[in-house]
Design a protein around this motif. Structure first.
Motif, PDB file in Angstrom:
ATOM      1  N   ARG A 202       0.803  -1.225   0.000  1.00  0.00           N
ATOM      2  CA  ARG A 202       0.000   0.000   0.000  1.00  0.00           C
ATOM      3  C   ARG A 202       0.832   1.269   0.000  1.00  0.00           C
ATOM      4  O   ARG A 202       0.288   2.374  -0.034  1.00  0.00           O
ATOM      5  N   LEU A 203       2.149   1.143   0.046  1.00  0.00           N
ATOM      6  CA  LEU A 203       3.008   2.324   0.151  1.00  0.00           C
ATOM      7  C   LEU A 203       2.824   3.281  -1.026  1.00  0.00           C
ATOM      8  O   LEU A 203       2.986   4.496  -0.872  1.00  0.00           O
ATOM      9  N   SER A 204       2.478   2.757  -2.183  1.00  0.00           N
ATOM     10  CA  SER A 204       2.317   3.620  -3.362  1.00  0.00           C
ATOM     11  C   SER A 204       1.144   4.577  -3.225  1.00  0.00           C
ATOM     12  O   SER A 204       1.009   5.525  -4.005  1.00  0.00           O
ATOM     13  N   ARG A 205       0.280   4.356  -2.215  1.00  0.00           N
ATOM     14  CA  ARG A 205      -0.843   5.275  -2.001  1.00  0.00           C
ATOM     15  C   ARG A 205      -0.387   6.597  -1.386  1.00  0.00           C
ATOM     16  O   ARG A 205      -1.126   7.576  -1.417  1.00  0.00           O
ATOM     17  N   ILE A 206       0.811   6.612  -0.809  1.00  0.00           N
ATOM     18  CA  ILE A 206       1.285   7.815  -0.136  1.00  0.00           C
ATOM     19  C   ILE A 206       1.647   8.861  -1.181  1.00  0.00           C
ATOM     20  O   ILE A 206       2.472   8.620  -2.062  1.00  0.00           O
ATOM     21  N   SER A 207       1.021  10.017  -1.064  1.00  0.00           N
ATOM     22  CA  SER A 207       1.228  11.070  -2.057  1.00  0.00           C
ATOM     23  C   SER A 207       2.040  12.247  -1.522  1.00  0.00           C
ATOM     24  O   SER A 207       2.471  13.100  -2.292  1.00  0.00           O
ATOM     25  N   ALA A 208       2.259  12.321  -0.217  1.00  0.00           N
ATOM     26  CA  ALA A 208       2.979  13.444   0.371  1.00  0.00           C
ATOM     27  C   ALA A 208       4.470  13.339   0.112  1.00  0.00           C
ATOM     28  O   ALA A 208       5.019  12.230   0.052  1.00  0.00           O
ATOM     29  N   PRO A 209       5.167  14.462  -0.035  1.00  0.00           N
ATOM     30  CA  PRO A 209       6.637  14.419  -0.051  1.00  0.00           C
ATOM     31  C   PRO A 209       7.132  13.712   1.212  1.00  0.00           C
ATOM     32  O   PRO A 209       6.686  14.010   2.316  1.00  0.00           O
ATOM     33  N   THR A 210       8.061  12.768   1.032  1.00  0.00           N
ATOM     34  CA  THR A 210       8.455  11.892   2.145  1.00  0.00           C
ATOM     35  C   THR A 210       9.962  11.788   2.269  1.00  0.00           C
ATOM     36  O   THR A 210      10.665  11.630   1.272  1.00  0.00           O
ATOM     37  N   ILE A 211      10.443  11.880   3.503  1.00  0.00           N
ATOM     38  CA  ILE A 211      11.841  11.579   3.808  1.00  0.00           C
ATOM     39  C   ILE A 211      11.871  10.307   4.644  1.00  0.00           C
ATOM     40  O   ILE A 211      11.090  10.156   5.586  1.00  0.00           O
ATOM     41  N   VAL A 212      12.726   9.377   4.273  1.00  0.00           N
ATOM     42  CA  VAL A 212      12.928   8.138   5.023  1.00  0.00           C
ATOM     43  C   VAL A 212      14.329   8.219   5.617  1.00  0.00           C
ATOM     44  O   VAL A 212      15.330   8.230   4.891  1.00  0.00           O
ATOM     45  N   ALA A 213      14.407   8.315   6.933  1.00  0.00           N
ATOM     46  CA  ALA A 213      15.674   8.529   7.625  1.00  0.00           C
ATOM     47  C   ALA A 213      16.087   7.262   8.365  1.00  0.00           C
ATOM     48  O   ALA A 213      15.305   6.709   9.138  1.00  0.00           O
ATOM     49  N   CYS A 214      17.320   6.813   8.130  1.00  0.00           N
ATOM     50  CA  CYS A 214      17.783   5.525   8.651  1.00  0.00           C
ATOM     51  C   CYS A 214      19.178   5.644   9.266  1.00  0.00           C
ATOM     52  O   CYS A 214      20.007   6.424   8.797  1.00  0.00           O
ATOM     53  N   GLY A 215      19.428   4.826  10.281  1.00  0.00           N
ATOM     54  CA  GLY A 215      20.765   4.699  10.841  1.00  0.00           C
ATOM     55  C   GLY A 215      21.489   3.520  10.208  1.00  0.00           C
ATOM     56  O   GLY A 215      20.908   2.441  10.051  1.00  0.00           O
ATOM     57  N   ARG A 216      22.738   3.712   9.868  1.00  0.00           N
ATOM     58  CA  ARG A 216      23.496   2.652   9.183  1.00  0.00           C
ATOM     59  C   ARG A 216      23.689   1.415  10.056  1.00  0.00           C
ATOM     60  O   ARG A 216      23.869   0.316   9.538  1.00  0.00           O
ATOM     61  N   TYR A 217      23.653   1.582  11.382  1.00  0.00           N
ATOM     62  CA  TYR A 217      23.964   0.477  12.285  1.00  0.00           C
ATOM     63  C   TYR A 217      22.752   0.104  13.142  1.00  0.00           C
ATOM     64  O   TYR A 217      22.899  -0.357  14.263  1.00  0.00           O
ATOM     65  N   ASP A 218      21.582   0.292  12.596  1.00  0.00           N
ATOM     66  CA  ASP A 218      20.332   0.033  13.315  1.00  0.00           C
ATOM     67  C   ASP A 218      20.048  -1.464  13.316  1.00  0.00           C
ATOM     68  O   ASP A 218      19.867  -2.067  12.262  1.00  0.00           O
ATOM     69  N   GLY A 219      19.982  -2.060  14.506  1.00  0.00           N
ATOM     70  CA  GLY A 219      19.670  -3.481  14.602  1.00  0.00           C
ATOM     71  C   GLY A 219      18.191  -3.755  14.774  1.00  0.00           C
ATOM     72  O   GLY A 219      17.766  -4.910  14.734  1.00  0.00           O
ATOM     73  N   ILE A 220      17.391  -2.715  14.973  1.00  0.00           N
ATOM     74  CA  ILE A 220      15.943  -2.881  15.129  1.00  0.00           C
ATOM     75  C   ILE A 220      15.238  -2.682  13.793  1.00  0.00           C
ATOM     76  O   ILE A 220      14.399  -3.501  13.391  1.00  0.00           O
TER      77      ILE A 220
END
Length: 263
Positions: A202-220
């Motif tokens: 369903r992710l393609s339904r999102i129409s808003a400008p979006t930032i996806v922020a991630c940590g390189r060493y995230d174990g969760i």
């Protein structure tokens, strides 16, 4: 105490700051009290509304089961009560899952979207099953949580990095803190809802400008999970930061860039 009634429960919320309207969505087991230091920077640039999610803090702890749709409906209930037709949304960890569910359910309500250290579930990758930590002793749970917080966090690494050691100790205290049976019931119910999270198709339904922020060493919420999200939301931006699940504390560039995007 500021509360609204929505979906049959009383939801405690706080509102502060001025600027564009922003809904802040918290992580697993987190309350407004425990996340005050993270929320405060946003209030310097935004009119921020944040609430204790169902089962947590000063919000009702209803009977199970809880679903991710319930959490998204609660968030919509908050902005409805504030008479916000639209707003910007930032979700951290579990809050990022709720933000995704909200944005695919009611895309017309979201002006801009920031998804931090989170996962889409399903074939796109689930976040670590935190409910499995419940079977461990408090000390074992704290040790495992530290490793998940940042995959670099060995005793040797922490001995050489005092700032990260302080972060790890602060987060570990959450696992060892004494809690009432009602608090434990609410947290467990939230984690069970979290285990069923899946917005991949369903992710393609999102129409808003979006930032996806991630940590390189995230174990969760490992980096590939964020890459999947960014690859399936039209025109989303992927930003990688030097840190783990709490990269917004570890990398000084993170919060300013996220807030600049939302502005």
């Amino acid at each position: 105490m500021p509360t609204i009634n929505a979906n049959g429960i009383d939801i405690y919320y706080e509102r502060s700051g001025s600027g564009p309207r922003l809904l802040f969505l918290n992580g697993s087991g987190a309350t407004l009290e425990t996340s005050a230091l993270l929320i405060k920077p946003f209030t310097e640039s935004f009119d921020v509304a944040a609430h204790d999610q169902r089962g947590l803090g000063k919000t009702s702890v209803p009977e199970e089961p809880y679903s991710m749709a319930d959490y998204a409906a609660d968030a919509l209930g908050v902005i409805d009560a504030l008479e916000w037709d639209t707003c910007r949304v930032v979700g951290v960890s579990f809050g990022g899952m709720v933000a995704q569910e909200l944005a695919v359910t009611a895309p017309e309500r979201v002006e801009k979207l920031a998804l931090c250290c989170t996962s889409p579930g399903g074939r796109g990758g689930a976040s670590y099953p935190l409910h499995e930590l419940a079977s461990l002793s408090p000390d074992e749970r704290a040790a495992r949580g530290m490793q998940l917080l940042d995959t670099r966090f060995t005793p040797e690494y922490l001995a050489a990095h005092p700032a990260d050691r302080g972060l790890a100790e602060m987060m570990a205290s959450r696992y060892t803190a004494e809690k009432s049976p009602e608090q434990l019931r609410g947290e467990a119910a939230q984690l069970r809802a979290r285990a069923g999270h899946d917005v991949c198709d369903r992710l393609s339904r999102i129409s808003a400008p979006t930032i996806v922020a991630c940590g390189r060493y995230d174990g969760i919420a490992p980096l590939p999970n964020g890459e999947f999200i960014a690859g399936h939301i039209p025109h989303a931006e992927l930003h990688e930061y030097d840190g783990g699940h709490a990269f917004f504390v570890q990398d000084p560039k993170a919060l300013p860039e996220i807030m600049e995007f939302l502005s």
